[in-house]
Write a protein that holds these residues in place. Structure first.
Motif, PDB file in Angstrom:
ATOM      1  N   MET A   1       0.818  -1.213   0.000  1.00  0.00           N
ATOM      2  CA  MET A   1       0.000   0.000   0.000  1.00  0.00           C
ATOM      3  C   MET A   1       0.850   1.260   0.000  1.00  0.00           C
ATOM      4  O   MET A   1       0.470   2.263  -0.575  1.00  0.00           O
ATOM      5  N   VAL A   2       2.006   1.234   0.631  1.00  0.00           N
ATOM      6  CA  VAL A   2       2.855   2.422   0.623  1.00  0.00           C
ATOM      7  C   VAL A   2       3.807   2.426  -0.562  1.00  0.00           C
ATOM      8  O   VAL A   2       4.598   3.321  -0.720  1.00  0.00           O
ATOM      9  N   GLY A   3       3.730   1.419  -1.391  1.00  0.00           N
ATOM     10  CA  GLY A   3       4.452   1.426  -2.657  1.00  0.00           C
ATOM     11  C   GLY A   3       5.904   0.998  -2.598  1.00  0.00           C
ATOM     12  O   GLY A   3       6.631   1.207  -3.550  1.00  0.00           O
ATOM     13  N   LEU A   4       6.335   0.363  -1.505  1.00  0.00           N
ATOM     14  CA  LEU A   4       7.740  -0.011  -1.424  1.00  0.00           C
ATOM     15  C   LEU A   4       8.076  -1.195  -2.299  1.00  0.00           C
ATOM     16  O   LEU A   4       9.158  -1.247  -2.877  1.00  0.00           O
ATOM     17  N   VAL A   5       7.178  -2.157  -2.409  1.00  0.00           N
ATOM     18  CA  VAL A   5       7.469  -3.333  -3.219  1.00  0.00           C
ATOM     19  C   VAL A   5       7.570  -2.943  -4.691  1.00  0.00           C
ATOM     20  O   VAL A   5       8.408  -3.435  -5.417  1.00  0.00           O
ATOM     21  N   SER A   6       6.726  -2.020  -5.125  1.00  0.00           N
ATOM     22  CA  SER A   6       6.755  -1.637  -6.526  1.00  0.00           C
ATOM     23  C   SER A   6       7.859  -0.646  -6.848  1.00  0.00           C
ATOM     24  O   SER A   6       8.098  -0.337  -8.002  1.00  0.00           O
ATOM     25  N   SER A   7       8.552  -0.177  -5.826  1.00  0.00           N
ATOM     26  CA  SER A   7       9.645   0.768  -6.040  1.00  0.00           C
ATOM     27  C   SER A   7      10.778   0.074  -6.784  1.00  0.00           C
ATOM     28  O   SER A   7      11.167  -1.025  -6.451  1.00  0.00           O
ATOM     29  N   ALA A   8      11.307   0.739  -7.781  1.00  0.00           N
ATOM     30  CA  ALA A   8      12.400   0.142  -8.554  1.00  0.00           C
ATOM     31  C   ALA A   8      13.704   0.166  -7.791  1.00  0.00           C
ATOM     32  O   ALA A   8      14.569  -0.663  -8.003  1.00  0.00           O
ATOM     33  N   ALA A   9      13.874   1.123  -6.889  1.00  0.00           N
ATOM     34  CA  ALA A   9      15.112   1.221  -6.129  1.00  0.00           C
ATOM     35  C   ALA A   9      14.855   2.002  -4.858  1.00  0.00           C
ATOM     36  O   ALA A   9      13.944   2.801  -4.785  1.00  0.00           O
ATOM     37  N   CYS A  10      15.674   1.740  -3.846  1.00  0.00           N
ATOM     38  CA  CYS A  10      15.582   2.486  -2.603  1.00  0.00           C
ATOM     39  C   CYS A  10      16.323   3.799  -2.764  1.00  0.00           C
ATOM     40  O   CYS A  10      17.004   4.036  -3.747  1.00  0.00           O
ATOM     41  N   SER A  11      16.210   4.635  -1.747  1.00  0.00           N
ATOM     42  CA  SER A  11      16.938   5.902  -1.779  1.00  0.00           C
ATOM     43  C   SER A  11      18.429   5.634  -1.798  1.00  0.00           C
ATOM     44  O   SER A  11      18.886   4.572  -1.402  1.00  0.00           O
ATOM     45  N   ALA A  12      19.188   6.616  -2.266  1.00  0.00           N
ATOM     46  CA  ALA A  12      20.637   6.451  -2.389  1.00  0.00           C
ATOM     47  C   ALA A  12      21.254   6.157  -1.039  1.00  0.00           C
ATOM     48  O   ALA A  12      20.787   6.627  -0.018  1.00  0.00           O
ATOM     49  N   GLU A  13      22.282   5.368  -1.046  1.00  0.00           N
ATOM     50  CA  GLU A  13      23.011   5.050   0.176  1.00  0.00           C
ATOM     51  C   GLU A  13      23.637   6.302   0.745  1.00  0.00           C
ATOM     52  O   GLU A  13      24.187   7.108   0.015  1.00  0.00           O
ATOM     53  N   GLY A  14      23.564   6.446   2.038  1.00  0.00           N
ATOM     54  CA  GLY A  14      24.184   7.586   2.705  1.00  0.00           C
ATOM     55  C   GLY A  14      25.558   7.217   3.190  1.00  0.00           C
ATOM     56  O   GLY A  14      26.016   6.085   3.029  1.00  0.00           O
ATOM     57  N   PRO A  15      26.252   8.174   3.843  1.00  0.00           N
ATOM     58  CA  PRO A  15      27.574   7.890   4.368  1.00  0.00           C
ATOM     59  C   PRO A  15      27.496   6.793   5.419  1.00  0.00           C
ATOM     60  O   PRO A  15      26.508   6.670   6.126  1.00  0.00           O
TER      61      PRO A  15
ATOM     62  N   VAL B 266      29.188  -8.378  11.447  1.00  0.00           N
ATOM     63  CA  VAL B 266      28.547  -7.141  11.889  1.00  0.00           C
ATOM     64  C   VAL B 266      29.642  -6.199  12.363  1.00  0.00           C
ATOM     65  O   VAL B 266      30.731  -6.639  12.752  1.00  0.00           O
ATOM     66  N   GLU B 267      29.335  -4.896  12.306  1.00  0.00           N
ATOM     67  CA  GLU B 267      30.296  -3.915  12.825  1.00  0.00           C
ATOM     68  C   GLU B 267      29.552  -2.664  13.274  1.00  0.00           C
ATOM     69  O   GLU B 267      28.567  -2.261  12.663  1.00  0.00           O
ATOM     70  N   TRP B 268      30.036  -2.085  14.365  1.00  0.00           N
ATOM     71  CA  TRP B 268      29.486  -0.833  14.853  1.00  0.00           C
ATOM     72  C   TRP B 268      30.192   0.324  14.161  1.00  0.00           C
ATOM     73  O   TRP B 268      31.410   0.309  14.014  1.00  0.00           O
ATOM     74  N   VAL B 269      29.398   1.318  13.738  1.00  0.00           N
ATOM     75  CA  VAL B 269      29.943   2.541  13.153  1.00  0.00           C
ATOM     76  C   VAL B 269      29.236   3.727  13.807  1.00  0.00           C
ATOM     77  O   VAL B 269      28.158   3.582  14.364  1.00  0.00           O
ATOM     78  N   ARG B 270      29.862   4.904  13.734  1.00  0.00           N
ATOM     79  CA  ARG B 270      29.244   6.143  14.235  1.00  0.00           C
ATOM     80  C   ARG B 270      28.547   6.825  13.075  1.00  0.00           C
ATOM     81  O   ARG B 270      29.117   6.952  11.989  1.00  0.00           O
ATOM     82  N   THR B 271      27.308   7.280  13.308  1.00  0.00           N
ATOM     83  CA  THR B 271      26.547   7.982  12.284  1.00  0.00           C
ATOM     84  C   THR B 271      25.913   9.233  12.893  1.00  0.00           C
ATOM     85  O   THR B 271      26.036   9.467  14.101  1.00  0.00           O
ATOM     86  N   ALA B 272      25.200   9.982  12.080  1.00  0.00           N
ATOM     87  CA  ALA B 272      24.528  11.193  12.554  1.00  0.00           C
ATOM     88  C   ALA B 272      23.476  10.888  13.611  1.00  0.00           C
ATOM     89  O   ALA B 272      23.176  11.739  14.446  1.00  0.00           O
TER      90      ALA B 272
ATOM     91  N   GLN C 138      25.988  -2.291  11.608  1.00  0.00           N
ATOM     92  CA  GLN C 138      25.886  -2.693  10.202  1.00  0.00           C
ATOM     93  C   GLN C 138      25.939  -4.212  10.151  1.00  0.00           C
ATOM     94  O   GLN C 138      26.908  -4.819  10.597  1.00  0.00           O
ATOM     95  N   ILE C 139      24.886  -4.781   9.605  1.00  0.00           N
ATOM     96  CA  ILE C 139      24.786  -6.232   9.464  1.00  0.00           C
ATOM     97  C   ILE C 139      25.058  -6.558   8.001  1.00  0.00           C
ATOM     98  O   ILE C 139      24.347  -6.083   7.111  1.00  0.00           O
TER      99      ILE C 139
ATOM    100  N   GLY D  97      12.082   7.410  13.279  1.00  0.00           N
ATOM    101  CA  GLY D  97      12.679   8.450  14.094  1.00  0.00           C
ATOM    102  C   GLY D  97      13.710   9.326  13.428  1.00  0.00           C
ATOM    103  O   GLY D  97      14.011  10.408  13.905  1.00  0.00           O
ATOM    104  N   ALA D  98      14.287   8.878  12.331  1.00  0.00           N
ATOM    105  CA  ALA D  98      15.326   9.661  11.631  1.00  0.00           C
ATOM    106  C   ALA D  98      15.558   9.029  10.271  1.00  0.00           C
ATOM    107  O   ALA D  98      15.270   7.849  10.076  1.00  0.00           O
ATOM    108  N   PRO D  99      16.106   9.798   9.324  1.00  0.00           N
ATOM    109  CA  PRO D  99      16.387   9.235   7.994  1.00  0.00           C
ATOM    110  C   PRO D  99      17.399   8.095   8.055  1.00  0.00           C
ATOM    111  O   PRO D  99      18.136   7.942   9.026  1.00  0.00           O
ATOM    112  N   GLU D 100      17.447   7.324   6.974  1.00  0.00           N
ATOM    113  CA  GLU D 100      18.375   6.205   6.861  1.00  0.00           C
ATOM    114  C   GLU D 100      19.818   6.706   6.945  1.00  0.00           C
ATOM    115  O   GLU D 100      20.169   7.742   6.432  1.00  0.00           O
ATOM    116  N   GLU D 101      20.612   5.922   7.614  1.00  0.00           N
ATOM    117  CA  GLU D 101      22.053   6.227   7.722  1.00  0.00           C
ATOM    118  C   GLU D 101      22.825   5.344   6.793  1.00  0.00           C
ATOM    119  O   GLU D 101      22.555   4.227   6.585  1.00  0.00           O
TER     120      GLU D 101
END
Length: 174
Positions: free
Chosen positions: A22-36, A80-86, A92-93, A170-174
């Protein structure tokens, strides 16, 4: 509903899948660009992965299509590894090719147990919910995403909010 159950989907996952559509994620051709901080490796290579056949444990068959769903054996998590983000610390799995491709109905539980063996501090309800969202949906929308990033600072939310925020409440993708 019997076809849904025979394919290994419980009612919770069915509701989530319908909401996702219903929110259109499955039909999405791609996710948003990867962030830092998302890594640059391409862990989704076309390496050969054994598939458990229909005579082996764990394989399921769809009554509607007659096809066999591939149940690829673990391991499902490479590291897995822990990283610092905004938004603070982020786990990170990095899934294996098997983790990206299996249709094992118990795959999420198996993979989460692997994560906890590698990082016991990840054992919180919010982190598990983010992981389940990535397992259920990010694999389908962006199967070769280098890592699934989950953060302890994100709030615990309903399944609907989790889906609407693309697994990042709660916040945008990191």
């Amino acid at each position: 509903m019997d076809v849904v159950r025979s394919c290994g989907f419980g009612s919770r996952r069915l509701v989530i899948a319908v909401s996702l559509a219903m929110v259109g994620l499955v039909s999405s051709a791609a996710c948003s660009a990867e962030g830092p901080g998302t890594g640059g490796e391409n862990a989704g290579s076309s390496a050969a992965v054994p598939v458990v056949g229909s005579s082996s444990a764990g394989s399921t068959s769809s009554a509607a299509t007659g096809s066999t769903t591939p149940v690829i054996p673990p391991p499902y998590v490479d590291h897995v590894e822990w990283v610092r983000t905004a938004v603070g610390p982020s786990l990170q799995i990095h899934p294996t090719v098997a983790g990206r491709r299996t249709e094992n109905p118990d795959g999420a539980d198996i993979a989460w147990a692997e994560v906890l063996r590698l990082e016991p501090d990840a054992d919180t309800p919010g982190m598990r919910a983010q992981f389940d969202c990535h397992w259920d949906f990010a694999r389908a929308v962006e199967p070769d995403k280098p890592s699934w990033n989950i953060e302890p600072s994100r709030p615990v939310v309903t399944d609907q909010v989790m889906i609407q925020t693309r697994c990042n409440p709660g916040a945008p993708e990191e």
